[in-house]
Design an enzyme around this catalytic site. Structure first.
Site, PDB file in Angstrom:
ATOM      1  N   HIS A  61       0.827  -1.214   0.000  1.00 56.90           N
ATOM      2  CA  HIS A  61       0.000   0.000   0.000  1.00 56.90           C
ATOM      3  C   HIS A  61       0.859   1.261   0.000  1.00 56.90           C
ATOM      4  CE1 HIS A  61      -3.363  -2.648   1.114  1.00 56.90           C
ATOM      5  NE2 HIS A  61      -4.163  -1.645   0.776  1.00 56.90           N
ATOM      6  N   LYS A  67      -1.015   5.021   4.563  1.00 57.09           N
ATOM      7  CA  LYS A  67      -1.985   4.111   5.197  1.00 57.09           C
ATOM      8  C   LYS A  67      -1.649   3.958   6.677  1.00 57.09           C
ATOM      9  CE  LYS A  67      -4.192  -0.408   4.687  1.00 57.09           C
ATOM     10  NZ  LYS A  67      -5.495   0.136   5.056  1.00 57.09           N
TER      11      LYS A  67
HETATM   12  N1  LIG Z   1     -12.981  -0.924   2.004  1.00 56.66           N
HETATM   13  C1  LIG Z   1     -12.318  -0.364   1.004  1.00 56.66           C
HETATM   14  O1  LIG Z   1     -12.466  -0.748  -0.183  1.00 56.66           O
HETATM   15  C2  LIG Z   1     -11.365   0.743   1.284  1.00 56.66           C
HETATM   16  C3  LIG Z   1     -11.154   1.105   2.575  1.00 56.66           C
HETATM   17  N2  LIG Z   1     -10.307   2.126   2.863  1.00 56.66           N
HETATM   18  C4  LIG Z   1     -10.211   2.473   4.270  1.00 56.66           C
HETATM   19  O2  LIG Z   1     -10.915   3.706   4.460  1.00 56.66           O
HETATM   20  C5  LIG Z   1     -10.316   4.423   5.535  1.00 56.66           C
HETATM   21  C6  LIG Z   1      -9.927   5.796   5.035  1.00 56.66           C
HETATM   22  O3  LIG Z   1      -8.855   5.687   4.120  1.00 56.66           O
HETATM   23  P1  LIG Z   1      -8.246   6.977   3.402  1.00 56.66           P
HETATM   24  O4  LIG Z   1      -9.306   7.716   2.688  1.00 56.66           O
HETATM   25  O5  LIG Z   1      -7.056   6.513   2.668  1.00 56.66           O
HETATM   26  O6  LIG Z   1      -7.784   7.826   4.681  1.00 56.66           O
HETATM   27  P2  LIG Z   1      -7.703   9.423   4.809  1.00 56.66           P
HETATM   28  O7  LIG Z   1      -6.897   9.694   6.033  1.00 56.66           O
HETATM   29  O8  LIG Z   1      -7.304  10.025   3.501  1.00 56.66           O
HETATM   30  O9  LIG Z   1      -9.233   9.842   5.057  1.00 56.66           O
HETATM   31  C7  LIG Z   1      -9.921   9.709   6.256  1.00 56.66           C
HETATM   32  C8  LIG Z   1     -10.713  10.992   6.419  1.00 56.66           C
HETATM   33  O10 LIG Z   1     -11.656  10.821   7.482  1.00 56.66           O
HETATM   34  C9  LIG Z   1     -11.620  12.000   8.263  1.00 56.66           C
HETATM   35  N3  LIG Z   1     -12.181  11.736   9.584  1.00 56.66           N
HETATM   36  C10 LIG Z   1     -11.570  11.229  10.683  1.00 56.66           C
HETATM   37  N4  LIG Z   1     -12.450  11.124  11.690  1.00 56.66           N
HETATM   38  C11 LIG Z   1     -13.639  11.586  11.207  1.00 56.66           C
HETATM   39  C12 LIG Z   1     -14.931  11.726  11.781  1.00 56.66           C
HETATM   40  N5  LIG Z   1     -15.172  11.423  13.056  1.00 56.66           N
HETATM   41  N6  LIG Z   1     -15.938  12.216  11.009  1.00 56.66           N
HETATM   42  C13 LIG Z   1     -15.704  12.553   9.717  1.00 56.66           C
HETATM   43  N7  LIG Z   1     -14.496  12.468   9.122  1.00 56.66           N
HETATM   44  C14 LIG Z   1     -13.473  11.970   9.869  1.00 56.66           C
HETATM   45  C15 LIG Z   1     -10.173  12.380   8.276  1.00 56.66           C
HETATM   46  O11 LIG Z   1      -9.990  13.704   8.707  1.00 56.66           O
HETATM   47  P3  LIG Z   1      -8.536  14.109   9.354  1.00 56.66           P
HETATM   48  O12 LIG Z   1      -7.582  14.116   8.188  1.00 56.66           O
HETATM   49  O13 LIG Z   1      -8.809  15.456   9.932  1.00 56.66           O
HETATM   50  O14 LIG Z   1      -8.184  13.067  10.362  1.00 56.66           O
HETATM   51  C16 LIG Z   1      -9.830  12.195   6.793  1.00 56.66           C
HETATM   52  O15 LIG Z   1     -10.215  13.300   5.997  1.00 56.66           O
HETATM   53  C17 LIG Z   1      -9.126   3.574   6.010  1.00 56.66           C
HETATM   54  O16 LIG Z   1      -9.526   2.753   7.090  1.00 56.66           O
HETATM   55  C18 LIG Z   1      -8.825   2.715   4.786  1.00 56.66           C
HETATM   56  O17 LIG Z   1      -8.172   1.533   5.100  1.00 56.66           O
HETATM   57  C19 LIG Z   1      -9.648   2.807   1.896  1.00 56.66           C
HETATM   58  C20 LIG Z   1      -9.805   2.474   0.585  1.00 56.66           C
HETATM   59  C21 LIG Z   1     -10.672   1.388   0.174  1.00 56.66           C
HETATM   60  O1  LIG Z   2      -6.100   2.250   3.109  1.00 50.46           O
HETATM   61  C1  LIG Z   2      -6.273   1.886   1.914  1.00 50.46           C
HETATM   62  O2  LIG Z   2      -5.832   2.509   0.949  1.00 50.46           O
HETATM   63  C2  LIG Z   2      -7.062   0.675   1.686  1.00 50.46           C
HETATM   64  N1  LIG Z   2      -7.636   0.095   2.720  1.00 50.46           N
HETATM   65  C3  LIG Z   2      -8.405  -1.098   2.685  1.00 50.46           C
HETATM   66  C4  LIG Z   2      -7.698  -2.193   3.448  1.00 50.46           C
HETATM   67  O3  LIG Z   2      -7.088  -1.928   4.487  1.00 50.46           O
HETATM   68  O4  LIG Z   2      -7.799  -3.348   3.022  1.00 50.46           O
HETATM   69  C5  LIG Z   2      -8.818  -1.484   1.284  1.00 50.46           C
HETATM   70  C6  LIG Z   2      -7.762  -1.245   0.246  1.00 50.46           C
HETATM   71  O5  LIG Z   2      -6.715  -2.149   0.456  1.00 50.46           O
HETATM   72  C7  LIG Z   2      -7.254   0.194   0.308  1.00 50.46           C
END
Ligand SMILES: NC(=O)C1=CN([C@@H]2O[C@H](COP(=O)(O)OP(=O)(O)OC[C@H]3O[C@@H](n4cnc5c(N)ncnc54)[C@H](OP(=O)(O)O)[C@@H]3O)[C@@H](O)[C@H]2O)C=CC1
Ligand SMILES: O=C(O)C1=N[C@H](C(=O)O)C[C@H](O)C1
Length: 251
Positions: free
Chosen positions: A135, A139
């Site tokens: 990744h 992350k």
């Molecule tokens: N299931 C899937 O297919 C996927 C899952 N993911 C998962 O999604 C999650 C987010 O990933 P990613 O986008 O890369 O992370 P980021 O850090 O880019 O985004 C997370 C966002 O959530 C915000 N946030 C934190 N707490 C809150 C809250 N209480 N209310 C609203 N917003 C909040 C953060 O703000 P701040 O920056 O101020 O903390 C930030 O803007 C991770 O757990 C990742 O593993 C990611 C991609 C695919």
């Molecule tokens: O944080 C990410 O980027 C992603 N998070 C998810 C995970 O932890 O599996 C899904 C995907 O791999 C992207």
């Protein structure tokens, strides 16, 4: 036909900002709220959200889900960090709100879901199986939720088939050299500038190996799964774990 009223939590994040665009572009959906950290969850109720797409961080997801479930707002969750304790807590909230649906998808991309299913099917036929997830370096968690789920599915398939212990003569090792142990399956995490989200499942038998590899090259890969999950969760009460349950994979 009225549009599905969808909110995005974590709307400024890497995947959340892409989800905002995808919901806006969907003909059958209306984006009614886009919340970041510190925004008031009451906005979900005031905006009449039917579904909250939860894409925040492991430290925020439980508070957000408690609010959604207790207010009867369905949730589609991509955020990682799921443990048995967290799932038990979520099920308690759902028991008190039996018409509400929550989908937790370790990965929303079809290729990743298929990787998990292929690995599960192949695992009993090989002596050795290891998972490598790769990744981007921002992350926050390791191993990835996808890798943890993949390893659990592999371990369950091997247990069901009565597979023997995997061969490994390691007698001494530096801490971490054999990866993390997820239900007996070694899981290795790489964090590398330039990558997004990738996974390999390595399977080995006498004189042969099989590698199942998936690459998410852009966050758009997760959007069809998020939209599908949002459409289906409103008629699927209780907890659904894994997008595969909303897909017809035999069809
Ligand atoms: N299931 C899937 O297919 C996927 C899952 N993911 C998962 O999604 C999650 C987010 O990933 P990613 O986008 O890369 O992370 P980021 O850090 O880019 O985004 C997370 C966002 O959530 C915000 N946030 C934190 N707490 C809150 C809250 N209480 N209310 C609203 N917003 C909040 C953060 O703000 P701040 O920056 O101020 O903390 C930030 O803007 C991770 O757990 C990742 O593993 C990611 C991609 C695919
Ligand atoms: O944080 C990410 O980027 C992603 N998070 C998810 C995970 O932890 O599996 C899904 C995907 O791999 C992207």
């Amino acid at each position: 036909m009225s549009k599905l009223r969808v909110a995005v939590l974590g709307a400024k994040g890497r995947i959340g900002s892409e989800a905002v665009k995808a919901v806006r572009a969907a003909d059958d959906m209306e984006l009614v709220a886009a919340l970041g950290r510190g925004d008031d969850l009451k906005t979900l109720v005031e905006s009449g959200a039917q579904v909250a797409v939860e894409l925040t961080t492991p430290d925020s997801v439980m508070e957000n889900l408690e609010f959604c479930v207790t207010h009867g707002i369905h949730a589609v969750v991509g955020t990682t960090g799921w443990t048995e304790d967290r799932l038990a807590q979520l099920n308690e909230w759902l028991a008190a709100s039996p018409e509400t649906g929550v989908l937790i998808a370790p990965n929303f991309s079809i290729g990743a879901v298929l990787t998990m299913k292929f690995a599960e099917a192949a695992a009993p036929y090989f002596e050795s199986v290891e998972v490598v997830e790769l990744h981007h370096p921002k992350k926050v968690d390791a191993p990835s939720g996808t890798a943890a789920r993949t390893a659990q599915m592999i371990a369950a398939a091997r247990a069901k088939a009565g597979s023997p212990a995997m061969p490994d003569a390691t007698a001494t090792a530096l801490d971490g050299a054999r990866g993390a142990d997820v239900d007996g399956i070694p899981v290795h995490s790489v964090r590398l500038r330039g990558l997004l989200a990738h996974q390999e499942v390595l399977l080995g038998g006498e004189g042969e190996t099989l590698t199942i590899r998936h690459d998410s090259l852009h966050h758009s890969s997760f959007m069809p799964g998020i939209l599908l999950g949002s459409r289906k969760v409103v008629t699927t009460p209780g907890l659904t774990f894994g997008l595969e349950h909303f897909l017809d994979l035999n069809g």
